[in-house]
Design a protein around this motif. Sequence first.
Motif, PDB file in Angstrom:
ATOM      1  N   SER A  39       2.280  13.308   1.329  1.00 15.08           N
ATOM      2  CA  SER A  39       0.953  12.347   1.333  1.00 15.08           C
ATOM      3  C   SER A  39       1.700  10.801   0.798  1.00 15.08           C
ATOM      4  O   SER A  39       1.665  10.542  -0.499  1.00 15.08           O
ATOM      5  CB  SER A  39       0.054  12.809   0.061  1.00 15.08           C
ATOM      6  OG  SER A  39      -0.884  11.700  -0.154  1.00 15.08           O
ATOM      7  N   GLN A  40       1.953  10.186   1.831  1.00 17.53           N
ATOM      8  CA  GLN A  40       2.310   8.750   1.578  1.00 17.53           C
ATOM      9  C   GLN A  40       1.763   7.912   2.607  1.00 17.53           C
ATOM     10  O   GLN A  40       1.573   8.607   3.935  1.00 17.53           O
ATOM     11  CB  GLN A  40       3.890   8.344   1.723  1.00 17.53           C
ATOM     12  CG  GLN A  40       4.773   8.964   0.420  1.00 17.53           C
ATOM     13  CD  GLN A  40       4.584   8.141  -0.715  1.00 17.53           C
ATOM     14  OE1 GLN A  40       4.790   8.889  -1.867  1.00 17.53           O
ATOM     15  NE2 GLN A  40       4.092   7.006  -0.748  1.00 17.53           N
ATOM     16  N   LEU A  41       1.099   6.742   2.561  1.00 16.40           N
ATOM     17  CA  LEU A  41       0.287   6.218   3.491  1.00 16.40           C
ATOM     18  C   LEU A  41       1.009   5.850   4.792  1.00 16.40           C
ATOM     19  O   LEU A  41       0.887   6.258   5.991  1.00 16.40           O
ATOM     20  CB  LEU A  41      -0.144   4.847   3.004  1.00 16.40           C
ATOM     21  CG  LEU A  41      -0.845   3.612   4.036  1.00 16.40           C
ATOM     22  CD1 LEU A  41      -2.025   3.182   3.161  1.00 16.40           C
ATOM     23  CD2 LEU A  41      -0.188   3.036   4.767  1.00 16.40           C
ATOM     24  N   ASN A  99      -8.753   9.921   1.046  1.00 13.78           N
ATOM     25  CA  ASN A  99      -7.887   9.749  -0.128  1.00 13.78           C
ATOM     26  C   ASN A  99      -7.842   8.190  -0.291  1.00 13.78           C
ATOM     27  O   ASN A  99      -7.295   8.012  -1.502  1.00 13.78           O
ATOM     28  CB  ASN A  99      -6.342  10.045   0.570  1.00 13.78           C
ATOM     29  CG  ASN A  99      -6.078  11.435   0.273  1.00 13.78           C
ATOM     30  OD1 ASN A  99      -6.787  12.398  -0.432  1.00 13.78           O
ATOM     31  ND2 ASN A  99      -5.205  11.997   1.467  1.00 13.78           N
ATOM     32  N   THR A 139      -1.867  13.993   6.717  1.00 14.25           N
ATOM     33  CA  THR A 139      -1.487  15.195   5.728  1.00 14.25           C
ATOM     34  C   THR A 139      -1.798  16.417   6.202  1.00 14.25           C
ATOM     35  O   THR A 139      -1.138  17.506   5.903  1.00 14.25           O
ATOM     36  CB  THR A 139      -2.189  14.914   4.327  1.00 14.25           C
ATOM     37  OG1 THR A 139      -3.567  14.654   4.533  1.00 14.25           O
ATOM     38  CG2 THR A 139      -1.363  13.460   3.639  1.00 14.25           C
ATOM     39  N   HIS A 147     -15.991   8.806   9.669  1.00 17.29           N
ATOM     40  CA  HIS A 147     -16.542   9.189   8.172  1.00 17.29           C
ATOM     41  C   HIS A 147     -15.559   8.999   7.170  1.00 17.29           C
ATOM     42  O   HIS A 147     -14.441   9.007   7.282  1.00 17.29           O
ATOM     43  CB  HIS A 147     -16.691  10.890   8.419  1.00 17.29           C
ATOM     44  CG  HIS A 147     -17.026  11.535   7.016  1.00 17.29           C
ATOM     45  ND1 HIS A 147     -16.344  11.785   6.139  1.00 17.29           N
ATOM     46  CD2 HIS A 147     -18.357  12.024   6.665  1.00 17.29           C
ATOM     47  CE1 HIS A 147     -16.877  12.411   5.046  1.00 17.29           C
ATOM     48  NE2 HIS A 147     -18.236  12.436   5.532  1.00 17.29           N
TER      49      HIS A 147
HETATM   50  C1  LIG Z   1      -5.314   8.081  -5.828  1.00 18.49           C
HETATM   51  C2  LIG Z   1      -4.374   8.091  -4.803  1.00 18.49           C
HETATM   52  C3  LIG Z   1      -3.309   7.223  -4.767  1.00 18.49           C
HETATM   53  C4  LIG Z   1      -2.625   7.168  -3.818  1.00 18.49           C
HETATM   54  N1  LIG Z   1      -1.518   6.160  -3.696  1.00 18.49           N
HETATM   55  C5  LIG Z   1      -0.617   5.923  -2.759  1.00 18.49           C
HETATM   56  C6  LIG Z   1       0.352   5.094  -2.818  1.00 18.49           C
HETATM   57  O1  LIG Z   1       0.538   4.243  -3.761  1.00 18.49           O
HETATM   58  N2  LIG Z   1       1.372   4.991  -2.013  1.00 18.49           N
HETATM   59  C7  LIG Z   1       1.294   5.905  -0.805  1.00 18.49           C
HETATM   60  O2  LIG Z   1       2.009   5.547   0.040  1.00 18.49           O
HETATM   61  N3  LIG Z   1       0.263   6.646  -0.757  1.00 18.49           N
HETATM   62  C8  LIG Z   1      -0.588   6.889  -1.771  1.00 18.49           C
HETATM   63  N4  LIG Z   1      -1.650   7.814  -1.700  1.00 18.49           N
HETATM   64  C9  LIG Z   1      -1.681   8.658  -0.347  1.00 18.49           C
HETATM   65  C10 LIG Z   1      -2.451   8.123   0.742  1.00 18.49           C
HETATM   66  O3  LIG Z   1      -3.630   7.671   0.492  1.00 18.49           O
HETATM   67  C11 LIG Z   1      -2.637   9.446   1.911  1.00 18.49           C
HETATM   68  O4  LIG Z   1      -1.266   9.974   1.961  1.00 18.49           O
HETATM   69  C12 LIG Z   1      -3.251   8.907   3.202  1.00 18.49           C
HETATM   70  O5  LIG Z   1      -4.531   8.530   2.870  1.00 18.49           O
HETATM   71  C13 LIG Z   1      -3.514  10.227   3.931  1.00 18.49           C
HETATM   72  O6  LIG Z   1      -3.986   9.845   5.133  1.00 18.49           O
HETATM   73  P1  LIG Z   1      -4.922  10.906   6.080  1.00 18.49           P
HETATM   74  O7  LIG Z   1      -5.294  10.263   7.136  1.00 18.49           O
HETATM   75  O8  LIG Z   1      -4.150  12.440   6.279  1.00 18.49           O
HETATM   76  O9  LIG Z   1      -6.218  11.106   5.059  1.00 18.49           O
HETATM   77  P2  LIG Z   1      -7.363  10.415   4.633  1.00 18.49           P
HETATM   78  O10 LIG Z   1      -6.802   8.920   4.523  1.00 18.49           O
HETATM   79  O11 LIG Z   1      -7.818  11.041   3.133  1.00 18.49           O
HETATM   80  O12 LIG Z   1      -8.351  10.334   5.873  1.00 18.49           O
HETATM   81  C14 LIG Z   1      -9.044  11.736   6.137  1.00 18.49           C
HETATM   82  C15 LIG Z   1     -10.494  11.109   6.656  1.00 18.49           C
HETATM   83  O13 LIG Z   1     -11.108  12.115   7.300  1.00 18.49           O
HETATM   84  C16 LIG Z   1     -12.520  12.178   6.790  1.00 18.49           C
HETATM   85  N5  LIG Z   1     -12.929  13.490   7.112  1.00 18.49           N
HETATM   86  C17 LIG Z   1     -12.854  14.479   6.288  1.00 18.49           C
HETATM   87  N6  LIG Z   1     -13.485  15.597   6.690  1.00 18.49           N
HETATM   88  C18 LIG Z   1     -14.278  15.362   7.852  1.00 18.49           C
HETATM   89  C19 LIG Z   1     -15.094  15.919   8.927  1.00 18.49           C
HETATM   90  N7  LIG Z   1     -15.250  17.148   8.682  1.00 18.49           N
HETATM   91  N8  LIG Z   1     -15.684  15.119   9.722  1.00 18.49           N
HETATM   92  C20 LIG Z   1     -15.469  13.843   9.897  1.00 18.49           C
HETATM   93  N9  LIG Z   1     -14.493  12.924   9.265  1.00 18.49           N
HETATM   94  C21 LIG Z   1     -13.922  13.882   7.977  1.00 18.49           C
HETATM   95  C22 LIG Z   1     -12.372  11.545   5.482  1.00 18.49           C
HETATM   96  O14 LIG Z   1     -13.609  11.106   4.955  1.00 18.49           O
HETATM   97  C23 LIG Z   1     -11.424  10.556   5.538  1.00 18.49           C
HETATM   98  O15 LIG Z   1     -11.810   9.411   5.978  1.00 18.49           O
HETATM   99  C24 LIG Z   1      -2.393   7.880  -2.525  1.00 18.49           C
HETATM  100  C25 LIG Z   1      -3.678   8.838  -2.568  1.00 18.49           C
HETATM  101  C26 LIG Z   1      -4.427   9.052  -3.711  1.00 18.49           C
HETATM  102  C27 LIG Z   1      -5.638  10.038  -3.550  1.00 18.49           C
END
Ligand SMILES: Cc1cc2nc3c(=O)[nH]c(=O)nc-3n(C[C@H](O)[C@H](O)[C@H](O)COP(=O)(O)OP(=O)(O)OC[C@H]3O[C@@H](n4cnc5c(N)ncnc54)[C@H](O)[C@@H]3O)c2cc1C
Length: 201
Positions: free
Chosen positions: A168-170, A44, A162, A39
Motif C-alpha cells: 500500500s503505497q500510492l 484509502n 492493492t 464510488h
Molecule cells: C491513512 C492512510 C494514509 C496513507 N498515507 C500514504 C502515504 O503517505 N504515502 C503513500 O504512498 N501511500 C499512503 N497511503 C496508501 C495509499 O492511499 C493506498 O496505497 C492507495 O490509495 C491504494 O489505492 P487502491 O486503488 O488500491 O485503493 P483506493 O485508493 O482505496 O481505491 C479503491 C476504490 O474502490 C472503491 N470501491 C470499493 N468497493 C467498491 C465497490 N463495490 N464498487 C465500486 N467501487 C468500490 C472505493 O470507494 C475506492 O474509491 C495511505 C493510506 C491510508 C489509509
Amino acid sequence: MFDVLIIGGGVAGISCALVLGSARNKHFASDKKIGIFTHQKSSNLQEALFNNAYGIPAGTLGSTLLLESTKQLSEQYPHVLQLDNEKVLRIEGIAGNFRLTTNKTSYNTKTIVVATNSSVTFNIEGLMHFVIPHKKAVPEKNRIQLENIDHLVTNGIYVAGTLSGCRSQLAIAAGSGAAVATDLLTLWNNGIHSQVHDSIK
Ligand SMILES: Cc1cc2nc3c(=O)[nH]c(=O)nc-3n(C[C@H](O)[C@H](O)[C@H](O)COP(=O)(O)OP(=O)(O)OC[C@H]3O[C@@H](n4cnc5c(N)ncnc54)[C@H](O)[C@@H]3O)c2cc1C
C-alpha cells in the motif's frame, strides 16, 4: 455494451482510466467504450496525507486527490464515462459478455478491471472464490487480494492496486492501474505492445 468497466475510483482505478482515456486517438482504441465506477466512500485516500508520492506536492490530502483526479479525468478525457455513487455488487458471465450489477442498475461489458482496494470488507459476488490473504501485508492487518498472474485474474477480468497484491503505497497502486491499462491497450491492438505518451515535440 462497454469494452471495459473499471470498478473503483481510487488511485489504481483512476490511473487506469486516465491511461485508457489518453489513447482515444489510437486507431485500436478510438471506438472503445470505457466506464469507471467512481464510488469513493471507502477509498484509502479519504484519510491519507501525502508527503512522499512522486509528482504530488508535499502536504496534499487524499481527499483533495479524490476530487482532482475525477476532475482531471472528465476534463481531459470526457469520453470515459464516470458512474458515481454506484457500488458494484455482483459480476456474472464470461469474457466478452459480463453482466455487472450495482445497487442501482446493471451493465454489460466485455472486460472488467477490479480496483476496490485490499480491505477485508470486499464482497463482490462472483469474485469471492478468487479472494486470498494479501501476500504483502502483515497478517494482523487482515488484508486480502485477488489471486492473479500479472494482474490477470481470469479471462477478461483484471485486478489493479492493492487488491492485486501490491504493497500500500500510492505510487505502486497508480503504477498497477496504469500497467493494467497498457495490458488492455495491447489486447485491443492485437497483442502489439502499446503505451501512450504525449510530447512537447
Ligand atoms: C491513512 C492512510 C494514509 C496513507 N498515507 C500514504 C502515504 O503517505 N504515502 C503513500 O504512498 N501511500 C499512503 N497511503 C496508501 C495509499 O492511499 C493506498 O496505497 C492507495 O490509495 C491504494 O489505492 P487502491 O486503488 O488500491 O485503493 P483506493 O485508493 O482505496 O481505491 C479503491 C476504490 O474502490 C472503491 N470501491 C470499493 N468497493 C467498491 C465497490 N463495490 N464498487 C465500486 N467501487 C468500490 C472505493 O470507494 C475506492 O474509491 C495511505 C493510506 C491510508 C489509509
